[in-house]
Design a protein around this motif. Sequence first.
Motif, PDB file in Angstrom:
ATOM      1  N   GLN A  23       0.847  -1.191   0.000  1.00 51.63           N
ATOM      2  CA  GLN A  23       0.000   0.000   0.000  1.00 51.63           C
ATOM      3  C   GLN A  23       0.877   1.235   0.000  1.00 51.63           C
ATOM      4  N   LEU A  24       0.532   2.202  -0.825  1.00 53.86           N
ATOM      5  CA  LEU A  24       1.240   3.470  -0.838  1.00 53.86           C
ATOM      6  C   LEU A  24       0.489   4.458   0.051  1.00 53.86           C
ATOM      7  N   LEU A  25       1.176   4.945   1.072  1.00 49.71           N
ATOM      8  CA  LEU A  25       0.584   5.871   2.038  1.00 49.71           C
ATOM      9  C   LEU A  25       1.355   7.192   2.018  1.00 49.71           C
ATOM     10  N   GLU A  26       0.817   8.167   2.713  1.00 51.18           N
ATOM     11  CA  GLU A  26       1.492   9.460   2.820  1.00 51.18           C
ATOM     12  C   GLU A  26       1.657   9.799   4.287  1.00 51.18           C
ATOM     13  N   ASN A  27       2.893  10.127   4.706  1.00 45.13           N
ATOM     14  CA  ASN A  27       3.123  10.464   6.116  1.00 45.13           C
ATOM     15  C   ASN A  27       2.825  11.936   6.372  1.00 45.13           C
ATOM     16  N   GLU A  28       3.068  12.354   7.604  1.00 42.81           N
ATOM     17  CA  GLU A  28       2.720  13.723   8.007  1.00 42.81           C
ATOM     18  C   GLU A  28       3.534  14.765   7.250  1.00 42.81           C
ATOM     19  N   GLN A  29       4.717  14.367   6.765  1.00 43.63           N
ATOM     20  CA  GLN A  29       5.562  15.305   6.025  1.00 43.63           C
ATOM     21  C   GLN A  29       5.201  15.355   4.534  1.00 43.63           C
ATOM     22  N   GLY A  30       4.219  14.536   4.136  1.00 43.90           N
ATOM     23  CA  GLY A  30       3.814  14.514   2.740  1.00 43.90           C
ATOM     24  C   GLY A  30       4.637  13.573   1.875  1.00 43.90           C
ATOM     25  N   ASP A  31       5.494  12.758   2.518  1.00 45.81           N
ATOM     26  CA  ASP A  31       6.311  11.809   1.768  1.00 45.81           C
ATOM     27  C   ASP A  31       5.520  10.531   1.491  1.00 45.81           C
ATOM     28  N   THR A  32       5.791   9.893   0.371  1.00 41.70           N
ATOM     29  CA  THR A  32       5.133   8.636   0.025  1.00 41.70           C
ATOM     30  C   THR A  32       5.828   7.468   0.710  1.00 41.70           C
ATOM     31  N   ILE A  33       5.046   6.618   1.360  1.00 37.75           N
ATOM     32  CA  ILE A  33       5.560   5.469   2.105  1.00 37.75           C
ATOM     33  C   ILE A  33       4.939   4.198   1.538  1.00 37.75           C
ATOM     34  N   LEU A  34       5.779   3.186   1.312  1.00 41.99           N
ATOM     35  CA  LEU A  34       5.286   1.879   0.887  1.00 41.99           C
ATOM     36  C   LEU A  34       5.138   0.995   2.121  1.00 41.99           C
ATOM     37  N   SER A  35       3.919   0.532   2.391  1.00 44.13           N
ATOM     38  CA  SER A  35       3.637  -0.330   3.532  1.00 44.13           C
ATOM     39  C   SER A  35       3.495  -1.769   3.047  1.00 44.13           C
ATOM     40  N   LEU A  36       4.253  -2.682   3.663  1.00 47.14           N
ATOM     41  CA  LEU A  36       4.243  -4.089   3.271  1.00 47.14           C
ATOM     42  C   LEU A  36       4.022  -4.974   4.494  1.00 47.14           C
ATOM     43  N   GLN A  37       3.404  -6.126   4.276  1.00 48.60           N
ATOM     44  CA  GLN A  37       3.202  -7.102   5.332  1.00 48.60           C
ATOM     45  C   GLN A  37       3.675  -8.468   4.853  1.00 48.60           C
ATOM     46  N   SER A  38       4.430  -9.154   5.719  1.00 49.03           N
ATOM     47  CA  SER A  38       4.893 -10.512   5.427  1.00 49.03           C
ATOM     48  C   SER A  38       4.696 -11.327   6.692  1.00 49.03           C
ATOM     49  N   GLY A  39       3.676 -12.186   6.713  1.00 49.79           N
ATOM     50  CA  GLY A  39       3.323 -12.865   7.954  1.00 49.79           C
ATOM     51  C   GLY A  39       2.846 -11.842   8.958  1.00 49.79           C
ATOM     52  N   ASP A  40       3.431 -11.868  10.155  1.00 49.27           N
ATOM     53  CA  ASP A  40       3.103 -10.873  11.179  1.00 49.27           C
ATOM     54  C   ASP A  40       4.097  -9.713  11.179  1.00 49.27           C
ATOM     55  N   PHE A  41       4.964  -9.680  10.182  1.00 44.69           N
ATOM     56  CA  PHE A  41       5.995  -8.643  10.111  1.00 44.69           C
ATOM     57  C   PHE A  41       5.530  -7.514   9.185  1.00 44.69           C
ATOM     58  N   TYR A  42       5.533  -6.300   9.724  1.00 41.34           N
ATOM     59  CA  TYR A  42       5.133  -5.123   8.963  1.00 41.34           C
ATOM     60  C   TYR A  42       6.361  -4.214   8.766  1.00 41.34           C
ATOM     61  N   LEU A  43       6.442  -3.621   7.594  1.00 43.49           N
ATOM     62  CA  LEU A  43       7.518  -2.647   7.373  1.00 43.49           C
ATOM     63  C   LEU A  43       7.038  -1.551   6.450  1.00 43.49           C
ATOM     64  N   GLN A  44       7.659  -0.387   6.620  1.00 47.87           N
ATOM     65  CA  GLN A  44       7.328   0.775   5.804  1.00 47.87           C
ATOM     66  C   GLN A  44       8.611   1.317   5.189  1.00 47.87           C
ATOM     67  N   LEU A  45       8.524   1.592   3.894  1.00 48.89           N
ATOM     68  CA  LEU A  45       9.691   2.058   3.150  1.00 48.89           C
ATOM     69  C   LEU A  45       9.428   3.416   2.556  1.00 48.89           C
ATOM     70  N   GLY A  46      10.368   4.338   2.732  1.00 54.55           N
ATOM     71  CA  GLY A  46      10.255   5.628   2.082  1.00 54.55           C
ATOM     72  C   GLY A  46      10.667   5.470   0.633  1.00 54.55           C
ATOM     73  N   THR A  47       9.814   5.881  -0.292  1.00 57.33           N
ATOM     74  CA  THR A  47      10.120   5.744  -1.708  1.00 57.33           C
ATOM     75  C   THR A  47      10.424   7.088  -2.356  1.00 57.33           C
TER      76      THR A  47
END
Length: 208
Positions: free
Chosen positions: A184-208
């Motif tokens: 999922q592509l999300l936007e943080n409070e600073q207006g940056d685009t973040i890629l949210s990924l889930q693998s099992g119970d592990f969640y991570l967010q990547l700045g793109t």
Amino acid sequence: MINQNNSPNPTKEVAIADDKNLMGIAQYLKDAQTGHKRSIPPLEQFTPKHCGTMDLKVKANGEWWHEGQLIKRQALIDLFSSVLWKEQGKFYLKTPVEQIEIEVEDEPLWVNQVGRVEIDGKNYLQLTTTTQDIVIVDAEHAIFMRDYVAHDGSVELRPYVHVRFGLNALIQRAAFFHLIEMGQLLENEQGDTILSLQSGDFYLQLGT
């Protein structure tokens, strides 16, 4: 008077030593292989002597070069990648009897396939490298972003995943686009685009 024709040629001697080392590693891998299934030797259990450096380079574009010649046989690259070792920021080919330093411009492994796999009823991200490593994304094998500085000084933000023994794999552009489609592509409070990924119970967010 010194006969120049009979004087030692250091460059030739180094090349011969490189060939001998490379063939020795290839023979070890050939002897250690069982069947057709690729396996990673228990490198963490080996305590070999350091045997200097070899004119072997893994370029930032994923190509392997030996003594200025492109290695075109993928099967040979697959074999050598199985004994890659990283120690104190340096890369080596490692066997039970020798550890030889090589040059790696960025990372020695490349992810070219992305998919999902179900384990115990949970969906995990599965990444596959060009050398047939299979990585299940979790806390120990996380995806992360890092700047790569090219020879011309330009800086590129690149995605990687940790594989083993301190080694990371660069996620190729097409594979990363597939990851974006799976997340999922999300936007943080600073207006940056973040890629949210889930693998099992592990969640991570990547700045793109």
